[in-house]
Write a protein that holds these residues in place. Structure first.
Motif, short mmCIF file in Angstrom:
data_model
loop_
_atom_site.label_atom_id
_atom_site.label_comp_id
_atom_site.label_asym_id
_atom_site.label_seq_id
_atom_site.Cartn_x
_atom_site.Cartn_y
_atom_site.Cartn_z
N TYR A 1 0.85 -1.20 0.00
CA TYR A 1 0.00 0.00 0.00
C TYR A 1 0.88 1.24 0.00
CZ TYR A 1 -2.93 3.78 1.82
OH TYR A 1 -3.56 4.97 2.01
N LYS B 1 0.61 5.55 0.27
CA LYS B 1 -0.12 6.80 0.50
C LYS B 1 0.76 7.93 -0.01
CE LYS B 1 -3.64 9.10 2.33
NZ LYS B 1 -5.05 8.83 1.99
N ASP C 1 -4.28 7.07 -2.95
CA ASP C 1 -4.16 5.73 -2.38
C ASP C 1 -3.85 4.74 -3.51
OD1 ASP C 1 -4.92 6.22 0.46
OD2 ASP C 1 -6.79 6.88 -0.48
N TRP D 1 -2.51 0.76 -4.55
CA TRP D 1 -2.36 -0.61 -4.07
C TRP D 1 -1.74 -1.48 -5.17
CZ3 TRP D 1 -3.93 -2.23 0.86
CH2 TRP D 1 -4.70 -1.30 1.59
#
Length: 512
Positions: free
Chosen positions: A408, A410, A424, A426
């Motif tokens: 992940y 940010k 965001d 992924w």
């Protein structure tokens, strides 16, 4: 096992006449032993000889008299193995040398033992002479190698990867126009100079030449695990020095192109970034290892043989002293990884890194492993990111293992109109490995994953379609130095909503 008179040989098993006359097929045998393993000086140390065995008393007497018997490094005697005449002669020679040392020291030697040794010497005279000739030949070869070696401190390693490949599909992922990508032959050549000055340190200097193309078909997803392009020029790609601090800590200093996976184990023993790993760039290791480069420093500490922690810092423009660059005032990546790796093919790690990239159109916060938006989510504004990943591998059986990761990111805009915006991102991948498939040393690999995608972006567009990558390859090992890998991978939605792209490749790898 052939007898050697090198420094590493401290003693050889010999059985004198009392054993030889009973049965030659149950004689103990000569064995090589390292300096780190002390000789067996008590028969009770030989785990497969018990007081009830017929050879126990004879072995005890020999050890007590002359100390010229040793067992194997695993503390076994292996008396049920037949002994060749050469092995017996080697053991006899060792005991003769021991007797000579005792005579020089005026130690008491029984006449019976001397007569026995004399008879054995006459009977095995041809074998003893042959051993001497073999040793002379070996010494000559060693002298020749020492006179003609590349370096007394440096080892040269080479790797050449060549590919024949083609990208297939309906449209260019970046423009939507008809796909126009031709078949190509490419290569990457690496020469590593590995130098140690004290046996525990290592200086690595890498020279590299290559001519791969990036972003074929309009997307990063078609790049290779081994893609590089120096326009066929030879360039320095690594210059790093690793040295220990104490028994459990090492420090790495690098002047150029240090990546996190140079220091921290990506725990990808099958698909990882090697000449025999995955073909696709995304399919090799987690992108958290790919967004760092430049000069830097790293520290590795081992709590145990299986548990370690790595601290890492690199600056993308560490060589540039101008404002907005340098070691601490420009692009950087700071990372830490905690790993538990109990065996070579099984382990798990938790990785975190913090990165900063100054503004520009060529920002790639995930090392060019993701979509255009995932790599540059704020339209060229300066970008910082916090990245975390769990990586792991599990060899379930001798012929089947799995490995992969989940990650992940940010990201945050740090300048201009996008200052304060967030994204965001992924990605994940899972590989199914089949070691020794059809033949020892070969490898079958099936990988499935979703490359980096911007699932949500404030203040701007976001990727609406989820990309997926599927890769299938088979590594056929011709010998220890050559492998041939046919493989294919496909990526869906390579750039938001575009048609799938297929990449077919035949890779040939040479290690020397």
């Amino acid at each position: 096992m052939p007898y050697q008179l090198a420094d590493r040989v401290k003693g050889l098993l010999v059985v004198l006449t009392s054993l030889f006359l009973v049965s030659e097929n149950v004689l103990a045998q000569t064995v090589e032993k390292s300096n780190s393993i002390p000789p067996v000086i008590n028969v009770s140390d030989l785990r497969d000889v018990s007081p009830g065995d017929w050879a126990y008393e004879a072995l005890t007497n020999l050890v007590e008299r002359y100390g010229c018997i040793v067992g194997y490094p695993d503390q076994t005697f292996r008396g049920d193995r037949s002994l060749s005449r050469y092995e017996f002669a080697a053991g006899l020679n060792a005991c003769l040398e021991q007797i000579e040392r005792l005579v020089e020291a005026s130690a008491a030697i029984t006449r019976e033992d001397l007569e026995t040794l004399n008879r054995l010497s006459r009977e095995f005279e041809p074998e003893l002479a042959a051993l001497g000739a073999r040793v002379d030949n070996l010494e000559g070869r060693v002298s020749f190698l020492e006179d003609h070696q590349f370096s007394t401190t440096t080892k040269l390693q080479g790797e050449l990867i060549t590919t024949l490949s083609q990208v297939f599909g309906n449209e260019n992922a970046a423009t939507g126009e008809d796909l126009d990508v031709q078949a190509a032959i490419n290569y990457r050549l690496r020469l590593n100079f590995l130098t140690s000055f004290n046996g525990r340190d290592r200086l690595r200097v890498r020279l590299e030449s290559s001519n791969f193309s990036f972003g074929r078909g309009g997307t990063n997803y078609t790049d290779y695990n081994f893609s590089a392009n120096s326009d066929n020029q030879v360039r320095v790609r690594k210059a790093e020095y690793i040295f220990p601090v104490g028994q459990k800590t090492t420090i790495t200093v690098s002047a150029i192109n240090m990546l996190l996976d140079d220091i921290a184990d990506p725990i990808a023993p099958f698909a990882g970034p090697t000449a025999d790993g995955a073909i696709s760039y995304f399919g090799a290791i987690a992108p958290i290892y790919l967004n760092s480069s430049g000069g830097g420093l790293a520290v590795t500490h081992y709590f145990t043989d299986a548990i370690s922690i790595v601290g890492y810092y690199s600056a993308g423009n560490a060589n540039n002293p101008t404002e907005g660059n340098g070691l601490f005032n420009g692009q950087y990546v700071a990372a830490v990884q905690l790993s538990y790796i109990p065996t070579a093919n099984t382990g798990v790690g938790i990785v975190y890194n913090r990165s900063y990239f100054p503004g520009g159109d060529d920002i790639a916060i995930l090392g060019f492993s993701g979509s255009a938006l995932a790599e540059n989510p704020f339209e060229g504004s300066a970008t910082s990111s916090d990245n975390v990943a769990i990586v792991g591998s599990w060899l379930i059986s001798e012929f089947f293992g799995i490995e992969g990761w989940g990650m992940y990111t940010k990201a945050r805009g740090e300048s201009g109109d996008r200052n304060g915006d967030t994204a965001d991102i992924w990605n994940w991948k899972l590989s199914f490995a089949f070691p020794d498939l059809f033949r020892e040393g070969n490898l079958g690999l099936l990988s499935v994953g979703s490359p980096p995608k911007a699932y949500s972006v404030t203040g701007g567009p976001e990727d609406s379609d989820v990309p997926f990558l599927v890769e299938l390859l088979y590594v056929f090992r011709v010998n220890d130095n050559i492998s041939i890998t046919p493989g294919v991978f496909v990526v869906t939605n390579p750039e938001d909503g575009r048609d799938p792209l297929w990449v077919g490749t035949i890779r040939t790898s040479f290690d020397f």
